[in-house]
Design a protein around this motif. Structure first.
Motif, mmCIF file in Angstrom:
data_model
loop_
_atom_site.group_PDB
_atom_site.id
_atom_site.type_symbol
_atom_site.label_atom_id
_atom_site.label_comp_id
_atom_site.label_asym_id
_atom_site.label_seq_id
_atom_site.Cartn_x
_atom_site.Cartn_y
_atom_site.Cartn_z
ATOM 1 N N LEU A 218 0.838 -1.197 0.000
ATOM 2 C CA LEU A 218 0.000 0.000 0.000
ATOM 3 C C LEU A 218 0.873 1.248 0.000
ATOM 4 C CD1 LEU A 218 -2.774 -1.016 2.535
ATOM 5 C CD2 LEU A 218 -2.957 -0.861 0.071
ATOM 6 N N GLY A 219 1.935 1.209 0.800
ATOM 7 C CA GLY A 219 2.845 2.350 0.862
ATOM 8 C C GLY A 219 3.476 2.590 -0.499
ATOM 9 N N GLY A 220 3.882 1.501 -1.153
ATOM 10 C CA GLY A 220 4.449 1.613 -2.495
ATOM 11 C C GLY A 220 3.448 2.217 -3.460
ATOM 12 N N GLY A 221 2.196 1.849 -3.295
ATOM 13 C CA GLY A 221 1.132 2.349 -4.160
ATOM 14 C C GLY A 221 0.984 3.851 -4.097
ATOM 15 N N ILE A 222 1.181 4.408 -2.900
ATOM 16 C CA ILE A 222 1.009 5.860 -2.750
ATOM 17 C C ILE A 222 2.017 6.606 -3.611
ATOM 18 C CG2 ILE A 222 1.171 7.792 -1.164
ATOM 19 C CD1 ILE A 222 0.188 6.041 1.000
ATOM 20 N N ARG B 17 3.738 5.594 -6.130
ATOM 21 C CA ARG B 17 3.633 5.274 -7.539
ATOM 22 C C ARG B 17 2.513 6.039 -8.235
ATOM 23 N NH1 ARG B 17 6.538 1.063 -9.489
ATOM 24 N NH2 ARG B 17 7.450 0.803 -7.450
ATOM 25 N N GLU B 18 1.408 6.138 -7.541
ATOM 26 C CA GLU B 18 0.244 6.770 -8.155
ATOM 27 C C GLU B 18 0.433 8.280 -8.256
ATOM 28 O OE1 GLU B 18 -3.167 5.935 -10.140
ATOM 29 O OE2 GLU B 18 -1.679 4.615 -9.235
ATOM 30 N N ASN B 19 1.436 8.762 -7.544
ATOM 31 C CA ASN B 19 1.661 10.192 -7.479
ATOM 32 C C ASN B 19 2.375 10.659 -8.735
ATOM 33 O OD1 ASN B 19 1.997 12.743 -6.625
ATOM 34 N ND2 ASN B 19 3.365 12.257 -4.931
ATOM 35 N N LYS B 20 1.627 10.624 -9.845
ATOM 36 C CA LYS B 20 2.260 10.872 -11.142
ATOM 37 C C LYS B 20 2.698 12.318 -11.306
ATOM 38 C CE LYS B 20 -0.782 7.707 -13.556
ATOM 39 N NZ LYS B 20 -2.032 8.170 -12.931
#
Lengths: 191, 644
Positions: free
Chosen positions: A20-24, A26-29
């Motif tokens: 989930l932390g990685g997802g944050i 990454r999505e922060n384009k």
């Protein structure tokens, strides 16, 4: 029961939290660096949407501006449009790139939803978009008075996002004003 | 000034929550009664100030105070007043305030309805709830303050509420759902309190049960309302999409259902203690995960609020502290001694264990499907989403197994029972179920449908066994029906609800018909024995929208069944288009008409649907909720517990 077994849920959670932390991040384009930052706006010769007029990169000079890539097929653009209207009303210069779109639909859109743009560059084949590295719409480029790209935002502009970029935009504006006042003071001096 | 009052009230509530989370806990750990006494007044005070804060924000909406940024973004002077109230929770900041308010209200409820509990327990439970409150109020104040003003440039009018949300369903859906989500914090707090105090016993399970069931009732209703809203408001007749946010609400529901059953075993038989505690932690953790998924933007969904990484990090830290902390506590303090009660393979305990296993597998399946895009993105940088096909394939067999075991489990005995006797008892029900499963598809559709047969089989089995059990327990005498406990009746209704929902889901998924076609006024189309006449087209002026209206006369064998008005609305402020489907609801079929795009010469693209047994899906949810309500009312929960 072994106490070690009772740690399994905790370990599972830690692994999941890592994803989930990685997802944050990454999505922060919008923090994705663009190779175009601090480079001049790419060259182009394209038609204007609203009028029979040819536009080139030299039209993107003078006053600092936002160059907004939009299309009628893009729902987020619709959500963003109202905020662009607000910005334009506050005197922010906005130029549109109508990206891979039907020109007639674009005209209807501008008539119905209001036109915050000084003018719109028609990019039906997406050629300029390709040069700019656009991978979706909306995207917004911050271009200073000399036609240099200073920042790029992927996704819609809204009040919150604008707070982040306001500083950059003010800086671009002050830079121009500093030049002007410098020029005028040198004129004063020469008297 | 209202916004400032609201902000200050929120900060005062934070102060109450801080005291509530520390002082009673110290009291409980050091056995000082006067410190434990702080718990109740603090919880009540926190709730009062949260109510004030929420009321202040509502007031800002009602008086169109567009200097408040949140109001300006989500309301408009043209918005009807009723929607100004629901606009309060129409976006991130306000719905978070609602979340916090709900938490405060649950805390206050525990403070008020816990007279029979030992003070030490109350102190610990309220302290844990206080901690959760502190975390979420801080989150609201620091990252999502709804009271922020946009000064000095005040907009003259607001940007309007998303038209999708201008609807009755959205007035009631989020608060109900949140009551459910947040309600699991009570079960969670009980579990943590029991771990802290080292007393995981039958009494603890009994205290937790009504609270867990109450949260579950709200969650059931909330999910059903969401499904109903999506059905009539999104305009294409779908009622469940396996959207990440729906999944986020279904997961705590499944775990909550498992928890209700597991608590029953722990209370009655004193077994599965560690497991029950873990489920209580899971149920609330999944509620928090749901909040995280919606707020952080790590997954995109139709429900997503503006994605904001900063908020995502904050929530992840909260999630880490709350879940990580409680699982660490669990790892060190959960009892490792194997449970005292012994039971044989064929016993009620085993059936309840199977129920738990199936529910947890279903939850993990959904969790994996929901998070899979993240995992793939992490490993291979590809973007993808998991479609509903995967969820259906995984979930439907599990649900069928669960439904078929529910009736048998409920009529089986604790500890041990004879297999032969069991077979003899259910044989009649099995025959009936096979008969219904074979005949229903033939009669209804004139052809055999394997999926429908299975759905009908498990549902009929559950209904037949449940009725038989009621008959046996009341010895066939009418007046004895009233002697059965409320808990028992609760179970009966909830299980019947499951069966009704299974029938609804099965039939609507397999026997619904639809068609998309071009229609001009005056034309008639026929679908599933109904004649749809597009009688006329017109326009209508709403309070903040203009609508194209299509009037339909639906008739069956020449007899008028219903006159329906489908609309295509254009909301003035945001310029967005909305499809208002016209629905004629019935117990056995819904007629569903939605207008598509206008075509040349006054013709329209139309979508006509006849949805079989649609209402049964939500009727089932209502039965389940009613069952839960009966279970809570069992007088057993209101008796003073003897000190163990």
């Amino acid at each position: 029961m072994n106490r070690i077994l009772l740690f399994i849920p905790l370990i599972m959670f830690i692994v999941m939290a890592a994803f989930l932390g990685g997802g944050i991040g990454r999505e922060n384009k919008d923090v994705l660096p663009s190779p175009l930052i601090d480079k001049p706006f790419p060259q182009f010769i394209l038609q204007q949407v609203e009028a029979e007029k040819q536009l080139t990169q030299s039209d993107l000079q003078g006053k600092p501006m936002l160059v907004n890539v939009w299309a009628t097929w893009c729902p987020t653009c619709k959500a963003e449009h109202q905020f662009l209207n607000t910005l334009a009303a506050q005197g922010v210069r906005i130029i549109g790139i109508n990206y891979k779109d039907d020109e007639d639909e674009a005209k209807v859109w501008l008539r119905d939803l209001g036109n915050p743009y000084e003018f719109n560059i028609s990019d039906p084949k997406g050629k300029l978009g390709l040069e700019l590295g656009v991978y979706g719409a909306p995207e917004t480029f911050f271009v200073d008075g000399d036609g240099i790209i200073r920042a790029k935002h992927v996704g819609d502009l809204n009040q919150r996002v604008w707070q982040k970029y306001k500083g950059i935009f003010e800086q671009m504006k002050n830079h121009v004003e500093a030049n002007v006042s410098e020029a005028s003071s040198s004129i004063e001096g020469s008297k | 000034m209202a916004a400032e009052y609201g902000h200050i009230a929120l900060l005062i509530a934070l102060a109450f929550a801080c005291v509530q989370s520390i002082v009673p806990l110290i009291g409980a750990q050091t056995n000082r009664e006067w410190l434990m006494q702080y718990a109740r007044p603090m919880a009540l005070g926190q709730a009062v100030f949260l109510i004030v804060s929420f009321a202040a924000l509502s007031y800002c909406f009602v008086v169109d105070d567009f200097s408040v940024a949140y109001v300006a973004h989500n309301s408009n002077s043209l918005l009807p007043t009723i929607f100004k109230f629901s606009a309060v929770w129409g976006a991130h900041e306000g719905s978070l305030l609602l979340w916090v308010l709900m938490l405060g209200l649950w805390g206050a409820a525990v403070a008020m309805f816990s007279r029979t509990l030992p003070l030490e327990m109350v102190a610990r439970v309220l302290a844990v709830m206080g901690m959760v409150g502190v975390g979420f109020i801080l989150f609201t104040v620091f990252t999502s303050n709804p009271f922020d003003r946009s000064l000095p440039s005040i907009p003259t009018d607001g940007a309007d509420l998303n038209p999708l949300l201008q609807d009755f369903g959205l007035i009631v859906h989020p608060p109900t759902l949140y009551m459910g989500y947040v309600g699991f914090s009570v079960a969670f707090a009980f579990a943590i309190a029991a771990l802290l105090g080292g007393r995981l016993d039958a009494a603890w399970a009994r205290w937790s049960r009504p609270w867990t069931t109450a949260a579950w009732v709200f969650l059931t209703l909330g999910i059903a309302l969401g499904s109903w809203w999506a059905y009539y408001e999104l305009g294409w007749g779908g009622w469940w999409f396996w959207d990440p946010v729906e999944n986020a609400s279904l997961m705590p529901w499944l775990v909550g259902t498992a928890l209700i059953h597991s608590l029953a075993v722990t209370e009655k038989r004193g077994v599965f203690k560690s497991w029950t505690v873990l489920l209580a932690i899971f149920a609330f953790s999944l509620s928090l995960l749901g909040t995280f998924l919606v707020r952080s933007g790590v997954l995109t969904s139709v429900h997503s609020f503006a994605a904001d990484p900063e908020r995502g990090v904050f929530i992840l830290v909260l999630l880490g502290l709350c879940v990580g902390g409680s699982l660490t506590l669990y790892a060190f303090k959960a009892p490792t001694v194997s449970s005292a009660g012994k039971f044989k393979l064929l016993s009620r305990e085993s059936f309840l264990l199977a129920n738990n296993a199936l529910l947890i597998v279903a939850t993990l399946t959904i969790l994996l499907g929901t998070l899979y895009p993240l995992i793939v993105d992490f490993i291979s940088q590809e973007k993808l989403s998991v479609g509903s096909a995967w969820f259906n394939t995984m979930f439907v067999p599990l649900a069928a197994a669960l439904t078929s075991l529910a009736g048998i489990g409920a009529m089986s005995r604790w500890k041990t029972m004879s297999g032969k006797l069991l077979i003899a008892q259910i044989a009649g029900s099995v025959m009936l179920a096979i008969f219904v499963a074979a005949v229903f598809p033939l009669v209804y559709a004139g052809e055999m449908n394997f999926k429908v047969a299975i759905g009908l089989f498990v549902a009929t089995l559950l209904i037949a066994i449940t009725f038989r059990d009621v008959w046996v327990k009341s010895k066939g005498q009418f007046r004895r029906l009233f002697k059965l406990t409320m808990s028992y009746w609760g179970m009966v209704f909830a299980h019947l609800g499951v069966a009704i929902m299974v029938i609804g889901v099965t039939v609507v998924s397999n026997f619904s018909v639809e068609t998309a076609l071009k229609m001009s006024p005056g034309e008639t189309a026929t679908l599933s024995g109904y004649d749809f006449k597009f009688a006329q087209a017109g326009t209508r002026q709403g309070p903040n929208y203009i609508a194209d209206v299509g009037v339909f006369e639906v008739s069956q064998q020449g007899e008028l069944v219903a006159t329906l008005h489908a609309e295509k609305r254009r909301y003035k402020v945001k310029g967005s288009m909305m499809t208002e489907a016209a629905i004629d609801a019935g117990l056995f079929r819904d007629i569903y008409i939605s207008m598509g795009e206008p075509l040349a010469d006054g013709a329209w693209a139309m979508r006509l649907q006849v949805k079989a047994y649609m209402r049964w899906v939500w009727l089932g949810a209502l039965f389940m909720s009613f069952g839960g309500l009966l279970a809570i009312l069992d007088k057993r929960y209101r008796m003073r517990v003897k000190h163990a």
